[in-house]
Scaffold this motif. Structure first.
Motif, PDB file in Angstrom:
ATOM      1  N   GLU A   1      -8.540  12.941  -5.624  1.00  0.00           N
ATOM      2  CA  GLU A   1      -7.224  13.119  -5.021  1.00  0.00           C
ATOM      3  C   GLU A   1      -6.535  11.778  -4.804  1.00  0.00           C
ATOM      4  OE1 GLU A   1      -7.326  15.294  -1.414  1.00  0.00           O
ATOM      5  OE2 GLU A   1      -5.208  14.985  -0.963  1.00  0.00           O
ATOM      6  N   ARG A   2      -7.358  10.757  -4.498  1.00  0.00           N
ATOM      7  CA  ARG A   2      -6.786   9.455  -4.189  1.00  0.00           C
ATOM      8  C   ARG A   2      -7.278   8.423  -5.201  1.00  0.00           C
ATOM      9  NH1 ARG A   2      -8.042   7.576   1.514  1.00  0.00           N
ATOM     10  NH2 ARG A   2     -10.184   7.989   0.921  1.00  0.00           N
ATOM     11  N   LEU A   3      -6.484   7.375  -5.399  1.00  0.00           N
ATOM     12  CA  LEU A   3      -6.870   6.302  -6.303  1.00  0.00           C
ATOM     13  C   LEU A   3      -7.525   5.148  -5.564  1.00  0.00           C
ATOM     14  CD1 LEU A   3      -3.899   6.209  -8.822  1.00  0.00           C
ATOM     15  CD2 LEU A   3      -6.078   7.412  -8.965  1.00  0.00           C
ATOM     16  N   VAL A   4      -8.088   5.425  -4.391  1.00  0.00           N
ATOM     17  CA  VAL A   4      -8.997   4.510  -3.714  1.00  0.00           C
ATOM     18  C   VAL A   4     -10.179   5.350  -3.283  1.00  0.00           C
ATOM     19  CG1 VAL A   4      -7.315   2.834  -2.932  1.00  0.00           C
ATOM     20  CG2 VAL A   4      -7.767   4.819  -1.520  1.00  0.00           C
ATOM     21  N   ASN A   5     -11.344   4.743  -3.158  1.00  0.00           N
ATOM     22  CA  ASN A   5     -12.545   5.523  -2.879  1.00  0.00           C
ATOM     23  C   ASN A   5     -12.637   5.875  -1.412  1.00  0.00           C
ATOM     24  OD1 ASN A   5     -14.755   6.925  -3.647  1.00  0.00           O
ATOM     25  ND2 ASN A   5     -16.098   5.158  -3.926  1.00  0.00           N
TER      26      ASN A   5
ATOM     27  N   VAL B   1      -3.161   6.367  -0.138  1.00  0.00           N
ATOM     28  CA  VAL B   1      -3.398   7.051  -1.406  1.00  0.00           C
ATOM     29  C   VAL B   1      -3.466   6.120  -2.614  1.00  0.00           C
ATOM     30  CG1 VAL B   1      -2.408   9.216  -0.615  1.00  0.00           C
ATOM     31  CG2 VAL B   1      -0.934   7.531  -1.704  1.00  0.00           C
ATOM     32  N   ASP B   2      -2.929   4.928  -2.501  1.00  0.00           N
ATOM     33  CA  ASP B   2      -2.957   4.015  -3.642  1.00  0.00           C
ATOM     34  C   ASP B   2      -2.557   2.624  -3.166  1.00  0.00           C
ATOM     35  OD1 ASP B   2      -3.241   3.059  -6.175  1.00  0.00           O
ATOM     36  OD2 ASP B   2      -1.710   4.325  -7.086  1.00  0.00           O
ATOM     37  N   ARG B   3      -2.673   1.654  -4.064  1.00  0.00           N
ATOM     38  CA  ARG B   3      -2.257   0.291  -3.773  1.00  0.00           C
ATOM     39  C   ARG B   3      -1.180  -0.114  -4.769  1.00  0.00           C
ATOM     40  NH1 ARG B   3      -7.971  -0.138  -3.491  1.00  0.00           N
ATOM     41  NH2 ARG B   3      -8.617   0.090  -1.314  1.00  0.00           N
ATOM     42  N   LYS B   4      -0.029  -0.359  -4.261  1.00  0.00           N
ATOM     43  CA  LYS B   4       1.109  -0.662  -5.115  1.00  0.00           C
ATOM     44  C   LYS B   4       0.852  -1.903  -5.968  1.00  0.00           C
ATOM     45  CE  LYS B   4       6.098  -1.501  -4.689  1.00  0.00           C
ATOM     46  NZ  LYS B   4       7.212  -1.642  -3.722  1.00  0.00           N
ATOM     47  N   LYS B   5       0.125  -2.825  -5.417  1.00  0.00           N
ATOM     48  CA  LYS B   5      -0.061  -4.104  -6.106  1.00  0.00           C
ATOM     49  C   LYS B   5      -1.370  -4.185  -6.892  1.00  0.00           C
ATOM     50  CE  LYS B   5       2.752  -6.535  -2.675  1.00  0.00           C
ATOM     51  NZ  LYS B   5       2.792  -7.617  -1.675  1.00  0.00           N
ATOM     52  N   ASP B   6      -2.046  -3.038  -7.064  1.00  0.00           N
ATOM     53  CA  ASP B   6      -3.256  -2.995  -7.893  1.00  0.00           C
ATOM     54  C   ASP B   6      -4.433  -3.766  -7.314  1.00  0.00           C
ATOM     55  OD1 ASP B   6      -1.395  -3.077 -11.000  1.00  0.00           O
ATOM     56  OD2 ASP B   6      -2.138  -1.374  -9.852  1.00  0.00           O
ATOM     57  N   MET B   7      -4.344  -4.135  -6.044  1.00  0.00           N
ATOM     58  CA  MET B   7      -5.463  -4.852  -5.436  1.00  0.00           C
ATOM     59  C   MET B   7      -6.711  -3.975  -5.407  1.00  0.00           C
ATOM     60  SD  MET B   7      -5.607  -6.563  -1.664  1.00  0.00           S
ATOM     61  CE  MET B   7      -5.741  -4.992  -0.792  1.00  0.00           C
TER      62      MET B   7
ATOM     63  N   ASP C   1       0.842  -1.191   0.000  1.00  0.00           N
ATOM     64  CA  ASP C   1       0.000   0.000   0.000  1.00  0.00           C
ATOM     65  C   ASP C   1       0.880   1.244   0.000  1.00  0.00           C
ATOM     66  OD1 ASP C   1      -2.417  -1.371   0.073  1.00  0.00           O
ATOM     67  OD2 ASP C   1      -2.467  -1.441   2.244  1.00  0.00           O
ATOM     68  N   VAL C   2       0.408   2.281  -0.652  1.00  0.00           N
ATOM     69  CA  VAL C   2       1.135   3.548  -0.704  1.00  0.00           C
ATOM     70  C   VAL C   2       0.396   4.554   0.165  1.00  0.00           C
ATOM     71  CG1 VAL C   2       1.934   5.431  -2.187  1.00  0.00           C
ATOM     72  CG2 VAL C   2       1.975   3.060  -3.016  1.00  0.00           C
ATOM     73  N   GLY C   3       1.134   5.245   1.037  1.00  0.00           N
ATOM     74  CA  GLY C   3       0.519   6.220   1.921  1.00  0.00           C
ATOM     75  C   GLY C   3       1.397   7.428   2.115  1.00  0.00           C
ATOM     76  N   ARG C   4       0.838   8.432   2.764  1.00  0.00           N
ATOM     77  CA  ARG C   4       1.617   9.599   3.157  1.00  0.00           C
ATOM     78  C   ARG C   4       1.140  10.030   4.537  1.00  0.00           C
ATOM     79  NH1 ARG C   4      -1.530  12.377  -0.814  1.00  0.00           N
ATOM     80  NH2 ARG C   4       0.256  12.487  -2.199  1.00  0.00           N
TER      81      ARG C   4
END
Length: 528
Positions: A523-527, A415-421, A403-406
């Motif tokens: 802003e984010r690639l997850v809902n 902010v996103d999921r590195k593994k596209d899950m 997972d990608v975060g800040r």
């Protein structure tokens, strides 16, 4: 075992899940442990007796300490008794999502070398057919074929618990990687107790007076809450399905105080809660996690129930790693919603976290990076997968989450999921697994599976397909091939046909670029 080995093992002794549960059976005695929706209760003393008798019944099947037992069932009261029996017997609990395809169940049974499978009656026939008699099959309802009736596994005499050590494997849930290959996540009694400790630290009010209603799967989020509250002497109710009307009625009838939920359930409960039809004032804690929730939906729920919400973020390999406690759900309703409502909270005091770039170096403050975690609640590794274990457990014991975060003002933002899950309704879906199913159709030339935003489910699965020249493959065929080979919740909810997919210079499909088209302006690639 040699005397020196025994001495070394005893030196590493300490409490186990088994020892803590056994102590609870004694300490809480006549307190109700299990409450059936109809009202019948089972005391802690009775629960202990049932668990010891069931332990003897499991041993009569030829199983011994360390053997893996697969559990495939909806939430039901028997789950509680079974979990206690497995723990005190030193067996390994392999609890699977009830919605897995029979083929997937059979693959996992073979992978972990399970000696027995406990299954609900409605799935008995298809699971039996998939297993071909390779393991002992225990039916929770009316048995068929060679299945053993669950109720026959309770001899009158109580069995003696096994000698269980902190380093023994307790739970082995399965998760998938981006390849879609299922992986058994090894949690020992030591790591499982550390997870439960982290839960209880964040829920300091957990007490024997609490009543929990489990409608979220006991195989996932609710399972950890179940253990934590059994260790505090609480009463627990198992509900086999989620129905907002039914659940709020149960809350009113049984004065439920704690609700473990996934965000989709909160979304679906909003109309019922806002109607005021049921008295839900007894609820003082809603424990939620599994996927993001839109802040406006969360604010609506807070307006009805008050700041009773506690969020947690984690993964199967390191659950309950960060927390957004009740006090952080308090805000001025007349002001703009605070950004922290969209966060995953603050990192647990018992877990270290770092954010790393693609080269493994720490990122600058405020910059996104892969979330990496370290602590005694982490998994011991993947079952029989040393290479995958080495890829996930990095030097120094850090667990790479994918997972990608800040960090923003002390709060972790996913902010996103590195593994596209894809996380849809709290369930994990891995695109490659779905793509592999769709590629079995001759009319499919190329396919990319991505998560697209959805107000109800957080995100849903979309298949973007390039047909072969002259082929007339349909969306219905794509859905059917997925239903035939993978769990139903993984199937695409929408199918889009295109002439070509975006690719890199080397010809690799650019799934992330494709996904970004559907999340444009967010802003984010997850809902959430």
């Amino acid at each position: 075992m040699s005397d020196s080995a025994r001495t070394a093992r005893q030196a590493s002794g300490g409490p186990t899940v088994a020892s803590v549960l056994l102590r609870g059976h004694r300490e809480y005695g006549d307190r109700p442990a299990i409450v059936e929706p109809g009202g019948r209760a089972v005391s802690y003393r009775e629960l202990g007796s049932l668990a010891r008798r069931l332990l003897g019944g499991i041993r009569s099947l030829g199983l011994g300490k360390g053997d893996r037992v697969v559990v495939l069932t909806k939430n039901r009261p028997e789950c509680f008794v079974l979990d206690h029996a497995l723990a005190i017997g030193g067996f390994v609990r392999v609890a699977l999502s009830y919605r897995l395809h029979p083929r997937e169940v059979a693959e996992i049974v073979a992978d972990c070398g399970a000696r027995a499978v406990v299954v609900d009656g409605e799935r008995l026939a298809e699971i039996s057919a998939a297993l071909h008699g390779t393991v002992a099959l225990v039916a929770l309802d009316d048995p068929a074929g060679e299945a053993v009736p669950f109720q026959d596994l309770f001899p009158e005499r109580e069995a003696e618990p096994a000698e269980v050590w902190p380093g023994d494997i307790a739970w082995m849930p399965y998760t998938s990687g981006t390849s879609g290959r299922p992986k058994g996540v090894i949690h020992t009694h030591r790591s499982l107790l550390a997870i439960i400790r982290n839960v209880l630290v964040e829920l300091p009010g957990a007490a024997s007076s609490d009543v929990l209603a489990h409608t979220a799967p006991l195989t996932h989020l609710s399972g950890y809450a179940m253990l934590a509250y059994f260790m505090r002497g609480a009463s627990q109710i198992a509900l086999g399905r989620f129905d907002a009307e039914e659940l709020t009625g149960i809350v009113e009838k049984h004065k439920v105080t704690v609700l473990p939920l996934v965000p989709t359930m909160i979304n679906l409960m909003l109309p019922v809660l806002e109607s005021g039809k049921h008295d839900v004032s007894s609820v003082h804690t809603v424990l939620y996690g599994g996927s993001p929730i839109a802040p406006d939906r969360l604010a609506r729920a807070i307006a009805v129930l008050g700041p009773v919400f506690v969020q947690s973020y984690g993964l199967t390999e390191m659950p309950w790693s960060s927390w957004l406690p009740k006090q952080d759900h308090i805000f001025d309703p007349d002001a703009e919603l605070p950004p922290r409502l969209a966060s995953a909270g603050r990192v647990s005091p018992f877990i270290e976290m770092r954010l790393a770039d693609v080269s493994g170096q720490p990122v600058a403050d405020g910059e996104p990076g892969e979330i990496q975690l370290r602590g005694d609640a982490g998994m011991a590794g993947y079952w029989n997968l040393p290479d995958e274990t080495a890829e996930t457990i990095l030097d120094g014991g850090w667990i790479a989450t994918g997972d990608v975060g800040r960090m923003a003002e002390g709060f972790l933002q996913i902010v996103d999921r590195k593994k596209d899950m894809i996380v849809s309704g709290g369930f994990n879906v891995y695109p490659t697994e779905v793509e592999n199913a769709i590629y079995t159709l001759p009319g499919v030339a190329e396919v990319a599976v991505v998560g697209v935003p959805d107000d109800r489910w957080g995100e849903t699965v979309r298949a973007v397909v390039v047909r072969r020249t002259g082929a007339a493959v349909t969306a219905e065929e794509i859905e059917q091939v997925c239903l035939d080979t993978i769990a139903a919740y993984k199937r695409p909810r929408t199918v889009e046909f295109v002439d070509e997919l975006p690719k890199t210079g080397t010809g690799k499909i650019m799934r992330r670029e494709l996904k970004a088209q559907y999340w444009a302006g967010r802003e984010r690639l997850v809902n959430g």
